[in-house]
Motif scaffolding. Sequence first.
Motif, short mmCIF file in Angstrom:
data_model
loop_
_atom_site.label_atom_id
_atom_site.label_comp_id
_atom_site.label_asym_id
_atom_site.label_seq_id
_atom_site.Cartn_x
_atom_site.Cartn_y
_atom_site.Cartn_z
N UNK A 129 32.59 -40.27 1.10
CA UNK A 129 32.87 -38.84 0.99
C UNK A 129 32.08 -38.24 -0.17
N UNK A 130 32.04 -38.93 -1.28
CA UNK A 130 31.36 -38.45 -2.48
C UNK A 130 29.87 -38.20 -2.20
N UNK A 131 29.24 -39.14 -1.51
CA UNK A 131 27.81 -39.01 -1.22
C UNK A 131 27.55 -37.93 -0.17
N UNK A 132 28.30 -37.98 0.92
CA UNK A 132 28.02 -37.08 2.04
C UNK A 132 28.43 -35.63 1.76
N UNK A 133 29.54 -35.42 1.08
CA UNK A 133 30.04 -34.05 0.93
C UNK A 133 29.81 -33.44 -0.45
N UNK A 134 29.74 -34.26 -1.49
CA UNK A 134 29.60 -33.71 -2.83
C UNK A 134 28.15 -33.81 -3.31
N UNK A 135 27.62 -35.03 -3.35
CA UNK A 135 26.27 -35.20 -3.89
C UNK A 135 25.20 -34.53 -3.03
N UNK A 146 13.71 -34.48 -12.22
CA UNK A 146 14.07 -34.49 -13.64
C UNK A 146 15.57 -34.52 -13.86
N UNK A 147 16.35 -34.54 -12.81
CA UNK A 147 17.80 -34.41 -12.93
C UNK A 147 18.45 -35.64 -13.51
N UNK A 148 19.34 -35.40 -14.48
CA UNK A 148 20.15 -36.45 -15.07
C UNK A 148 21.60 -36.16 -14.70
N UNK A 149 22.21 -37.00 -13.91
CA UNK A 149 23.58 -36.80 -13.47
C UNK A 149 24.53 -37.50 -14.45
N UNK A 150 25.56 -36.79 -14.86
CA UNK A 150 26.54 -37.36 -15.77
C UNK A 150 27.91 -37.27 -15.11
N UNK A 151 28.39 -38.38 -14.63
CA UNK A 151 29.76 -38.45 -14.11
C UNK A 151 30.41 -39.70 -14.68
N UNK A 152 31.73 -39.77 -14.58
CA UNK A 152 32.45 -40.86 -15.23
C UNK A 152 32.28 -42.18 -14.46
N UNK A 153 32.99 -43.18 -14.90
CA UNK A 153 32.84 -44.52 -14.32
C UNK A 153 33.86 -44.81 -13.22
N UNK A 154 34.27 -43.79 -12.49
CA UNK A 154 35.22 -43.98 -11.40
C UNK A 154 34.59 -44.83 -10.29
N UNK A 155 35.43 -45.46 -9.52
CA UNK A 155 34.97 -46.35 -8.46
C UNK A 155 33.97 -45.71 -7.50
N UNK A 156 34.27 -44.52 -6.93
CA UNK A 156 33.31 -43.90 -6.01
C UNK A 156 31.97 -43.55 -6.66
N UNK A 157 31.96 -43.35 -7.98
CA UNK A 157 30.71 -43.01 -8.67
C UNK A 157 29.85 -44.24 -8.92
N UNK A 158 30.47 -45.39 -9.06
CA UNK A 158 29.73 -46.61 -9.40
C UNK A 158 29.45 -47.51 -8.20
N UNK A 159 29.95 -47.14 -7.05
CA UNK A 159 29.77 -47.98 -5.86
C UNK A 159 28.30 -48.02 -5.44
N UNK A 160 27.92 -49.09 -4.82
CA UNK A 160 26.54 -49.24 -4.34
C UNK A 160 26.20 -48.15 -3.33
N UNK A 163 17.42 -39.06 -8.58
CA UNK A 163 18.36 -38.59 -9.59
C UNK A 163 18.76 -39.76 -10.47
N UNK A 164 18.55 -39.60 -11.77
CA UNK A 164 18.90 -40.64 -12.73
C UNK A 164 20.33 -40.41 -13.21
N UNK A 165 21.11 -41.47 -13.31
CA UNK A 165 22.49 -41.37 -13.76
C UNK A 165 22.55 -41.78 -15.23
N UNK A 166 23.07 -40.88 -16.06
CA UNK A 166 23.23 -41.20 -17.47
C UNK A 166 24.40 -42.16 -17.65
#
Length: 148
Positions: free
Chosen positions: A82-88, A106-120, A131-134
């Motif tokens: 859901x995170x990838x398809x609808x939000x990102x 040049x985008x640096x994405x800053x989101x927390x370490x929640x499971x959906x954010x860190x999943x492969x 997009x690079x993740x900080x």
Amino acid sequence: MFKPHGSKWLSDIVPGDETWFPFFIIPPKRLNRMWVDGQGDRPVVLSPGFQSRKRMFTVFFNYSGPLVVDILPQDTTMTATYYVQNVLSRVKSAINEQRPKVSTSRTLLLHDNAGPHQARATTQPLREIGIEVLPHPAYSPNLAPCDF
């Protein structure tokens, strides 16, 4: 990286976070009618089905203000898919619309370490679109302004 004439600017950072917004369903006034004496306040009587509800909002913003606001549908769970398809995907299109020449390179994405954010399933598409993740420290409320 952020030094003068460095490869990145602070305006390249796109922070985002989820937060729950509760809301209440208030019954109509006719359900709260009752006789009371003149001594006390009238108690509030709620209907049997009264309950607090909440919805998850995902907010991404940049230097110019809110970029994307997503409301998780009722009875849905935030997953990597859901995170990838609808939000990102909406974040990517909003960035492309705001900065067509630079796009997401040049985008640096800053989101927390929640499971959906860190999943492969999330990190792979982000790498593919550039997009690079900080890295996000374990506890840093100053980097999650959505929580305030």
